[in-house]
Design a protein around this motif. Structure first.
Motif, short mmCIF file in Angstrom:
data_model
loop_
_atom_site.label_atom_id
_atom_site.label_comp_id
_atom_site.label_asym_id
_atom_site.label_seq_id
_atom_site.Cartn_x
_atom_site.Cartn_y
_atom_site.Cartn_z
N CYS A 42 -2.34 -0.83 -15.87
CA CYS A 42 -1.58 0.23 -15.20
C CYS A 42 -2.51 1.43 -15.03
CB CYS A 42 -0.32 0.58 -15.97
SG CYS A 42 -0.53 0.78 -17.76
N GLN A 43 -2.74 1.83 -13.81
CA GLN A 43 -3.77 2.82 -13.52
C GLN A 43 -3.20 4.00 -12.76
OE1 GLN A 43 -7.59 1.34 -12.18
NE2 GLN A 43 -7.80 3.03 -10.73
N SER A 44 -3.53 5.20 -13.22
CA SER A 44 -3.18 6.44 -12.53
C SER A 44 -4.46 7.19 -12.24
CB SER A 44 -2.24 7.30 -13.39
OG SER A 44 -1.95 8.52 -12.74
N GLY A 45 -4.84 7.28 -10.97
CA GLY A 45 -6.11 7.89 -10.62
C GLY A 45 -7.24 7.08 -11.24
N PRO A 46 -8.19 7.75 -11.90
CA PRO A 46 -9.30 7.01 -12.51
C PRO A 46 -8.98 6.45 -13.89
CG PRO A 46 -9.63 9.36 -12.80
CD PRO A 46 -8.38 9.22 -11.98
N LYS A 47 -7.81 6.74 -14.43
CA LYS A 47 -7.48 6.34 -15.80
C LYS A 47 -6.66 5.05 -15.79
CE LYS A 47 -7.61 11.00 -17.72
NZ LYS A 47 -6.88 12.03 -18.51
N SER A 48 -7.18 4.06 -16.51
CA SER A 48 -6.48 2.78 -16.58
C SER A 48 -6.13 2.46 -18.03
CB SER A 48 -7.35 1.66 -16.00
OG SER A 48 -8.58 1.56 -16.69
N GLY A 59 0.82 -1.19 0.00
CA GLY A 59 0.00 0.00 0.00
C GLY A 59 0.86 1.25 0.00
N PRO A 60 0.38 2.35 -0.53
CA PRO A 60 -0.97 2.55 -1.08
C PRO A 60 -1.11 2.12 -2.54
CG PRO A 60 0.20 4.62 -1.11
CD PRO A 60 1.13 3.62 -0.48
N THR A 61 0.01 1.78 -3.21
CA THR A 61 -0.07 1.36 -4.61
C THR A 61 0.30 -0.11 -4.73
OG1 THR A 61 2.20 2.09 -5.04
CG2 THR A 61 0.44 3.67 -5.48
N ALA A 62 0.06 -0.67 -5.91
CA ALA A 62 0.34 -2.08 -6.16
C ALA A 62 1.31 -2.21 -7.32
CB ALA A 62 -0.95 -2.82 -6.48
N ASP A 63 2.12 -3.27 -7.30
CA ASP A 63 3.11 -3.50 -8.35
C ASP A 63 3.02 -4.93 -8.86
OD1 ASP A 63 4.77 -1.02 -8.74
OD2 ASP A 63 4.96 -1.22 -6.56
N ILE A 64 3.78 -5.21 -9.92
CA ILE A 64 3.84 -6.53 -10.51
C ILE A 64 5.15 -7.20 -10.12
CG2 ILE A 64 3.76 -7.88 -12.63
CD1 ILE A 64 1.18 -6.35 -12.02
N CYS A 65 5.06 -8.42 -9.61
CA CYS A 65 6.22 -9.21 -9.24
C CYS A 65 6.16 -10.56 -9.94
CB CYS A 65 6.29 -9.43 -7.72
SG CYS A 65 6.64 -7.94 -6.76
N VAL A 66 7.30 -11.24 -10.02
CA VAL A 66 7.34 -12.61 -10.56
C VAL A 66 8.17 -13.50 -9.64
CG1 VAL A 66 7.02 -11.99 -12.99
CG2 VAL A 66 9.33 -12.07 -12.03
N ILE A 67 7.87 -14.79 -9.71
CA ILE A 67 8.65 -15.79 -8.99
C ILE A 67 8.41 -17.13 -9.70
CG2 ILE A 67 6.85 -16.47 -7.34
CD1 ILE A 67 9.05 -16.57 -5.17
N ASN A 68 9.38 -17.99 -9.67
CA ASN A 68 9.19 -19.33 -10.24
C ASN A 68 8.41 -20.20 -9.27
OD1 ASN A 68 10.73 -18.78 -12.60
ND2 ASN A 68 12.61 -19.12 -11.46
N LEU A 117 8.98 -6.21 -10.67
CA LEU A 117 9.14 -5.66 -12.01
C LEU A 117 8.78 -4.19 -12.11
CD1 LEU A 117 7.66 -8.57 -14.16
CD2 LEU A 117 10.02 -8.19 -13.44
N THR A 118 7.81 -3.75 -11.33
CA THR A 118 7.41 -2.34 -11.36
C THR A 118 7.59 -1.74 -9.97
OG1 THR A 118 5.08 -2.76 -10.83
CG2 THR A 118 5.72 -2.84 -13.16
N ASN A 119 7.80 -0.45 -9.94
CA ASN A 119 7.96 0.26 -8.67
C ASN A 119 7.52 1.70 -8.88
OD1 ASN A 119 8.58 0.89 -6.04
ND2 ASN A 119 10.78 1.00 -6.36
N ASP A 120 6.23 1.85 -9.14
CA ASP A 120 5.68 3.14 -9.53
C ASP A 120 4.92 3.75 -8.37
OD1 ASP A 120 6.54 2.87 -12.25
OD2 ASP A 120 4.91 1.43 -12.53
N ALA A 121 5.43 4.87 -7.84
CA ALA A 121 4.82 5.49 -6.67
C ALA A 121 3.46 6.10 -6.98
CB ALA A 121 5.75 6.56 -6.11
#
Length: 370
Positions: A159-165, A118-127, A136-140
């Motif tokens: 990928c969403q910023s405010g109401p725009k996805s 929180g407060p944002t979400a990111d994409i991760c990978v693992i085997n 993979l992402t780290n967008d504040a």
């Protein structure tokens, strides 16, 4: 009609109502599709389809392990867990986030998931064996979610910023990050082996759109006055999705990415939802054929044949995932008299016993397998 046993830990703990899926009916329908495939694509693709059909019909080795989100404890967050369809090989992954959710798994066992403190979400990978973790992402300022990973390690996500996805892509090694759409109303992408991405595009109501992972080939497949949503796409470009019609709730429809109109597959006037499709065109979905507000698991082919209800528990069976070998994993409530919690269950698309894989008294959900 044989009994459909409810199996937990290798022992039957209850008996549901009866079901029998006649394999020969679905086999005949699938062979008809194979004949069509021979005429359209040549013998190489046909032999590949026949191999997949044989694996699905006859059985075979276990498919890719099931990845799912698993609760640490009430209010303590969600980890990522993995288990084989026979209940072996359980693993739990905690990579330091409060939430490890919404997993998708590639045919070669790479898991893409949402990781968040929180407060944002990111994409991760693992085997699936626990190696190779990478954020993979780290967008504040961005929320990144809805990951879908293909056999080549390309991940499509919202990928969403405010109401725009919008729809974005990134490779599992962290390279190739780019935004594919810019309209601010695109979400829920699903990518197939060929890099074709189906997603929801909102033009006042939800429609089905397409784009390639390189940004080319945009197309709008549906243009209705009602919502089309919750889609899934297979490697042949067949898309299954929820479709809405006047006077009914949700039904299941299919459409081909390469042309042709939409085909309505269910006519139950109740809520059929959450479809998933495998490489032979078999769709698993949630269904309420008895209209008793309890979701069960049904299967139907993308041409509308073979609609069959697999579970009869009078409790909710939801969140299905389907493999090319015909295994269906889903979130199941425990039988009557057991603690009220959500577990992971499996059943073959050809019918038989439901096997409950987890029994931890907590919340296990969102299974994924290929």
């Amino acid at each position: 009609q044989p009994d459909l046993g409810y199996v937990q830990g290798g022992k039957e703990v209850g008996v549901t109502k009866k079901i029998h899926l006649v394999r020969w009916t679905t086999l005949a329908g699938s062979l008809g599709g194979l004949v069509l495939l021979v005429g359209c694509t040549g013998k190489d693709s046909a032999w590949a389809a026949l191999l997949l059909l044989c694996i699905w019909f006859c059985g075979g080795p276990n498919p890719t392990p099931i990845a799912y989100e698993c609760e640490r404890g009430v209010g303590l967050g969600l980890d990522l867990c993995v288990v084989e369809v026979d209940g072996s090989g359980f693993k739990r992954f905690d990579e330091g986030f409060f939430l490890h959710v919404d997993p998708d798994i590639s045919p070669n066992g790479v898991i893409a998931f949402v990781c968040s403190d929180g407060p944002t979400a990111d994409i991760c990978v693992i085997n699936a064996d626990g190696t190779g973790f990478r954020q993979l992402t780290n967008d504040a300022t961005l929320d990144n979610f809805d990951p879908s990973i293909n056999a080549n390690g390309v991940i499509a996500y919202t990928c969403q910023s405010g109401p725009k996805s919008n729809v974005c892509v990134i490779n599992a090694d962290g390279t190739g990050k780019r935004r594919l759409t810019s309209d601010g109303n695109s979400f829920n992408p699903e990518i197939n082996r060929n890099g074709l991405i189906a997603y929801i595009c909102d033009d006042g109501d939800n429609e089905i759109c397409l784009i390639h992972a390189d940004g080319s080939g945009f197309a709008k497949l549906t243009d209705n006055d009602s919502d089309d949503e919750d889609l899934t796409i297979n490697d042949s470009g067949v898309i299954a999705y929820e479709c809405h019609f006047p006077g009914v709730l949700q039904e299941i429809c299919s459409i081909h990415a390469h042309g042709g109109g939409a085909l309505r597959l269910t006519f139950n006037t109740v809520q059929d939802s959450d479809p998933v499709i495998n490489s032979v065109g078999l769709i698993a979905c949630e269904c309420d054929l008895l209209r008793n507000d309890n979701d069960e698991i049904c299967v139907v082919f993308s041409d509308g044949s073979g609609l069959t209800r697999l579970t009869f528990n009078n409790i909710d069976d939801v969140d299905p995932a389907i493999s090319d070998a015909g295994w269906i994993a889903f979130r199941c409530e425990t039988p009557a008299g057991a603690p009220d919690n959500e577990e992971i269950c499996v059943i073959k698309s050809s019918g038989g016993a439901i096997t409950q894989l987890t029994n931890d008294g907590l919340f296990d959900a969102s299974p994924a397998l290929r």
